[in-house]
Write a protein that holds these residues in place. Sequence first.
Motif, PDB file in Angstrom:
ATOM      1  N   ASP A  64     -64.910   7.967 -96.189  1.00  0.00           N
ATOM      2  CA  ASP A  64     -64.954   8.014 -94.737  1.00  0.00           C
ATOM      3  C   ASP A  64     -66.377   7.691 -94.285  1.00  0.00           C
ATOM      4  OD1 ASP A  64     -65.225   8.948 -92.067  1.00  0.00           O
ATOM      5  OD2 ASP A  64     -63.430  10.175 -92.339  1.00  0.00           O
ATOM      6  N   PRO A  65     -66.571   6.733 -93.361  1.00  0.00           N
ATOM      7  CA  PRO A  65     -67.934   6.368 -92.952  1.00  0.00           C
ATOM      8  C   PRO A  65     -68.664   7.486 -92.231  1.00  0.00           C
ATOM      9  CG  PRO A  65     -66.279   5.283 -91.557  1.00  0.00           C
ATOM     10  CD  PRO A  65     -65.551   5.900 -92.714  1.00  0.00           C
ATOM     11  N   SER A  66     -67.973   8.532 -91.815  1.00  0.00           N
ATOM     12  CA  SER A  66     -68.659   9.653 -91.170  1.00  0.00           C
ATOM     13  C   SER A  66     -69.355  10.559 -92.182  1.00  0.00           C
ATOM     14  CB  SER A  66     -67.662  10.483 -90.355  1.00  0.00           C
ATOM     15  OG  SER A  66     -66.772  11.170 -91.209  1.00  0.00           O
ATOM     16  N   VAL A  67     -69.044  10.381 -93.477  1.00  0.00           N
ATOM     17  CA  VAL A  67     -69.675  11.192 -94.510  1.00  0.00           C
ATOM     18  C   VAL A  67     -71.059  10.629 -94.814  1.00  0.00           C
ATOM     19  CG1 VAL A  67     -69.530  11.963 -96.896  1.00  0.00           C
ATOM     20  CG2 VAL A  67     -67.467  11.850 -95.498  1.00  0.00           C
ATOM     21  N   PRO A  68     -72.113  11.434 -94.742  1.00  0.00           N
ATOM     22  CA  PRO A  68     -73.467  10.917 -94.969  1.00  0.00           C
ATOM     23  C   PRO A  68     -73.673  10.482 -96.408  1.00  0.00           C
ATOM     24  CG  PRO A  68     -73.494  13.302 -94.845  1.00  0.00           C
ATOM     25  CD  PRO A  68     -72.107  12.870 -94.463  1.00  0.00           C
ATOM     26  N   ALA A  69     -74.568   9.551 -96.594  1.00  0.00           N
ATOM     27  CA  ALA A  69     -74.877   9.083 -97.941  1.00  0.00           C
ATOM     28  C   ALA A  69     -75.624  10.164 -98.698  1.00  0.00           C
ATOM     29  CB  ALA A  69     -75.712   7.818 -97.870  1.00  0.00           C
ATOM     30  N   ARG A  70     -75.574  10.091 -99.988  1.00  0.00           N
ATOM     31  CA  ARG A  70     -76.258  11.032-100.849  1.00  0.00           C
ATOM     32  C   ARG A  70     -77.758  10.774-100.810  1.00  0.00           C
ATOM     33  NH1 ARG A  70     -75.995  11.458-107.114  1.00  0.00           N
ATOM     34  NH2 ARG A  70     -75.295   9.334-106.970  1.00  0.00           N
ATOM     35  N   PRO A  71     -78.670  11.718-100.876  1.00  0.00           N
ATOM     36  CA  PRO A  71     -78.371  13.151-100.964  1.00  0.00           C
ATOM     37  C   PRO A  71     -78.174  13.783 -99.587  1.00  0.00           C
ATOM     38  CG  PRO A  71     -80.720  12.830-101.150  1.00  0.00           C
ATOM     39  CD  PRO A  71     -80.118  11.448-101.055  1.00  0.00           C
ATOM     40  N   LEU A  72     -77.474  14.903 -99.583  1.00  0.00           N
ATOM     41  CA  LEU A  72     -77.302  15.671 -98.365  1.00  0.00           C
ATOM     42  C   LEU A  72     -78.578  16.435 -98.043  1.00  0.00           C
ATOM     43  CD1 LEU A  72     -73.798  17.211 -99.124  1.00  0.00           C
ATOM     44  CD2 LEU A  72     -74.267  15.467 -97.397  1.00  0.00           C
ATOM     45  N   ARG A  73     -78.783  16.677 -96.766  1.00  0.00           N
ATOM     46  CA  ARG A  73     -79.863  17.555 -96.331  1.00  0.00           C
ATOM     47  C   ARG A  73     -79.247  18.917 -96.035  1.00  0.00           C
ATOM     48  NH1 ARG A  73     -82.383  13.071 -92.212  1.00  0.00           N
ATOM     49  NH2 ARG A  73     -83.538  11.861 -93.769  1.00  0.00           N
ATOM     50  N   VAL A  74     -79.660  19.920 -96.788  1.00  0.00           N
ATOM     51  CA  VAL A  74     -79.066  21.252 -96.713  1.00  0.00           C
ATOM     52  C   VAL A  74     -80.129  22.246 -96.269  1.00  0.00           C
ATOM     53  CG1 VAL A  74     -77.841  23.060 -97.982  1.00  0.00           C
ATOM     54  CG2 VAL A  74     -77.484  20.652 -98.588  1.00  0.00           C
ATOM     55  N   VAL A  75     -79.822  23.026 -95.252  1.00  0.00           N
ATOM     56  CA  VAL A  75     -80.686  24.129 -94.820  1.00  0.00           C
ATOM     57  C   VAL A  75     -80.041  25.424 -95.281  1.00  0.00           C
ATOM     58  CG1 VAL A  75     -81.567  25.418 -92.842  1.00  0.00           C
ATOM     59  CG2 VAL A  75     -81.684  22.918 -92.859  1.00  0.00           C
ATOM     60  N   GLU A  76     -80.809  26.260 -95.939  1.00  0.00           N
ATOM     61  CA  GLU A  76     -80.299  27.530 -96.449  1.00  0.00           C
ATOM     62  C   GLU A  76     -80.969  28.686 -95.718  1.00  0.00           C
ATOM     63  OE1 GLU A  76     -81.185  30.084-100.338  1.00  0.00           O
ATOM     64  OE2 GLU A  76     -80.190  28.195-100.828  1.00  0.00           O
ATOM     65  N   SER A  90     -81.287  19.750 -86.716  1.00  0.00           N
ATOM     66  CA  SER A  90     -80.962  18.483 -86.075  1.00  0.00           C
ATOM     67  C   SER A  90     -80.863  17.349 -87.085  1.00  0.00           C
ATOM     68  CB  SER A  90     -82.014  18.144 -85.014  1.00  0.00           C
ATOM     69  OG  SER A  90     -81.969  19.074 -83.960  1.00  0.00           O
ATOM     70  N   GLY A  91     -81.559  17.483 -88.196  1.00  0.00           N
ATOM     71  CA  GLY A  91     -81.505  16.444 -89.217  1.00  0.00           C
ATOM     72  C   GLY A  91     -80.716  16.828 -90.438  1.00  0.00           C
ATOM     73  N   ARG A 129     -79.710  12.208 -88.660  1.00  0.00           N
ATOM     74  CA  ARG A 129     -78.983  11.115 -89.289  1.00  0.00           C
ATOM     75  C   ARG A 129     -78.076  10.424 -88.271  1.00  0.00           C
ATOM     76  NH1 ARG A 129     -78.477  10.932 -94.793  1.00  0.00           N
ATOM     77  NH2 ARG A 129     -79.493  12.596 -95.969  1.00  0.00           N
ATOM     78  N   ALA A 130     -77.706   9.202 -88.582  1.00  0.00           N
ATOM     79  CA  ALA A 130     -76.739   8.487 -87.764  1.00  0.00           C
ATOM     80  C   ALA A 130     -75.340   8.767 -88.288  1.00  0.00           C
ATOM     81  CB  ALA A 130     -77.024   6.991 -87.811  1.00  0.00           C
TER      82      ALA A 130
END
Length: 763
Positions: free
Chosen positions: A9-21, A96-97, A375-376
């Motif tokens: 699905d094009p809505s899925v961001p490319a790897r790697p994900l940005r994760v906030v914990e 936001s990112g 991200r876009a």
Amino acid sequence: MSTGGGDRDPSVPARPLRVVELAAGVAGQACGRLFAGLGHDVLKFEPPTGDPMRNQAPLNRAGIGFTFATLNSAKRSRVVELETSAGRSDLAGQLSGADVLIIDLGPRAAEAAGLSATQLRATWPHLTVVWFTLYGLDDSRSNQFGDSLLAESYGGLAWMIGEPSQAPLSLGGEQAAHASAFVGFFGAMLAIRRSGGDVVDVALCDVAAYLDWKSEVSYAVGGQLPKRSGASIGPWRIVPAADGWIGVVFQPEQWDSVVALIGDPALSDPELEDKDTRASNPQRWWPVITGWAAELPKREIYRRAQRLGLPFGYSADMADLSMDPQFRARGFITDREDNGEPMVGPLVVAAGQSWCGGEPPELGGDNSSPPVPRRAYSELPDLDIAPLAGVVVLDLGTITAGAATSRFLADYGATVIKVEAPDRPDMFRVWSASGPTTPGAQGPQVSPLFESNNAGKLAVSLDLKSEQGRVEMASLAAQADVLVENFTVGVTERLGIDHASLLKINPELISVSLSSQGQSGPEARSRSYGSTLDLLSGLASVTGYSGGAPIWSSADVNYPDQLVSLLAAGLAVHSLNFGLKGEQLDLSQREVVSWTMADRIAEYAETGRVPEPGANRRAGSTPHDVYRCAGSEDWVAIACHRDADRTALAAVLGARGWAEMSETWWQTHYEDIDRVIAEWSIERSREECVRQLVEAGVPCAPVNTAADRERDPRYRERRVFLNDGLPRKGFPMRLLGYQPPDPTPAPDIGRDNATVLVRRSMT
């Protein structure tokens, strides 16, 4: 090939994900560690004084808690004060990112910080939020801190662990928290497939209850309340060896092999060949086995038993694991380059997926970095479609591990085709709620346990030993996205359906191979059951009563199989999401369980101390145990982590002089304190104990049973268990934006041959 796995699905961001914990508990931090290990960018937010686990003993030579160090490797750290507007603004900039937020704030604290689920969805609609609480986002009790003891107590899992005449036990190593971490990761992988993200609501007590699903089904079907069976009685037992403990595990039809192994004429009595005679006269043969085992080293017994095909297991402690030849051969245990100490390596072996290790982050080491830009995302409509719609899964799984993995995938929209041999169907089809059964007079008796792992699937029967069967299997494999199997290593190769062979048919097929000890290594072909792996993984060595024998989860729970299925489902979807086509995910059940105790392995490596069973006590928490109430079978769990918890408990007990005492004092005097609590609780009903403790603000939970779960509406409302006349397990989590439908009943063997095989051959 379906579009589900082939085209992301094009809505899925490319790897790697940005994760906030933003998580202080083990579940959230373990989930973040899984993301970091798989190569995603994890930014950990900590208060100015640091995450409390940084300073939680036991500490490593750098003065950092072993648990913190192992859960936070390969992450970055940023300090934030959520109580201030500047801190909230900083967090907002990072979100936001971000693609994923991992959070474990209680509902009240989240609301105060402007981070409620509603606020997060409104402000960052593309964000995937993985939220860990004790009881769920819709429950005010989740404002209370919750750990694995409370989750396993309320969820009913603790009731099933331990000796029947002694107190219920929490599994060693924060198992409910780690299992919840795997559930949260799976939920995140589903949510990022949706154009608008989602909130993954993971209640630790739901996960603990889900792990104990067999008790739920057994009680619903037979009306008999399951209870912990222990390891000192019953058909399988843990007995002393010359240098430790050995698990004697075998099926009734393997009695001749047991006789050959022991070599004692007393076991050759013809009367003992009858399993019912053995079951009713354990005193005639168990002393022979225990006497024999006491004279031999545990590894020698293990080797001899395995040569005869007996699934014995020895209780491996952390010292054993650090030098284990199977772990070493597979790279699960390696030596650090700087000091040669053993450390835990990758959680999954896959050619195209490296595992990121590293040191825990320096506190606030990332504070100088500016927020990353947003991200876009493709602005696609958020249709109410299943996250895995269009994904085709071939299920060659049997009993639990493989079949449960594909049940997860079916729940969230995948088309799962269960493949069985006509003459050797899934053994669970004839497995009663209390063990295997023989076919009835009217044909095979289908087990209610089979229903839970196979609801929602299609079913075909193929004779893979025939040319026609192999042709039909090739046709199915050519159009599938994922294959799941948990055969004994070597079986798929003999049948011609191993990963290498199937890649020639479908170069994009993702194979999920779940085995007891992995696809490679000197013990890859060893025989085992879940109880065997409880022992070999080290879990049993840290589960049990203080100074006593190791305790396993038992065949009634079969914890290793449950745990690996939670992780395998998430890794399968992760591979779909990030284009790991043609990959074989090699998952060792033993390694997955051992990974949850990486901190204990690190502790041994640095200090030489071998962790032992400590009942329900845990580092950094006191009091932390279960206490008997006025009912003969009723217990209440108490888990105090903060000074405020202990002050509240002192008031309940009428011991106000304790309120000013330090944590060290409470730890030093824990035996006297436990005695006072026990005297208080035994005079009150379980309900009264819980009421007084909750009103005072003391973290607690009743130790529930399957019967208690049946009476508790929350498990039906949250659909952890389903029962529309057909009792079965439901779902261990909730997606706020997508509710899976109740699955269709599990299929009869080969039910869909006429439609599936014909349709696939014509495609």
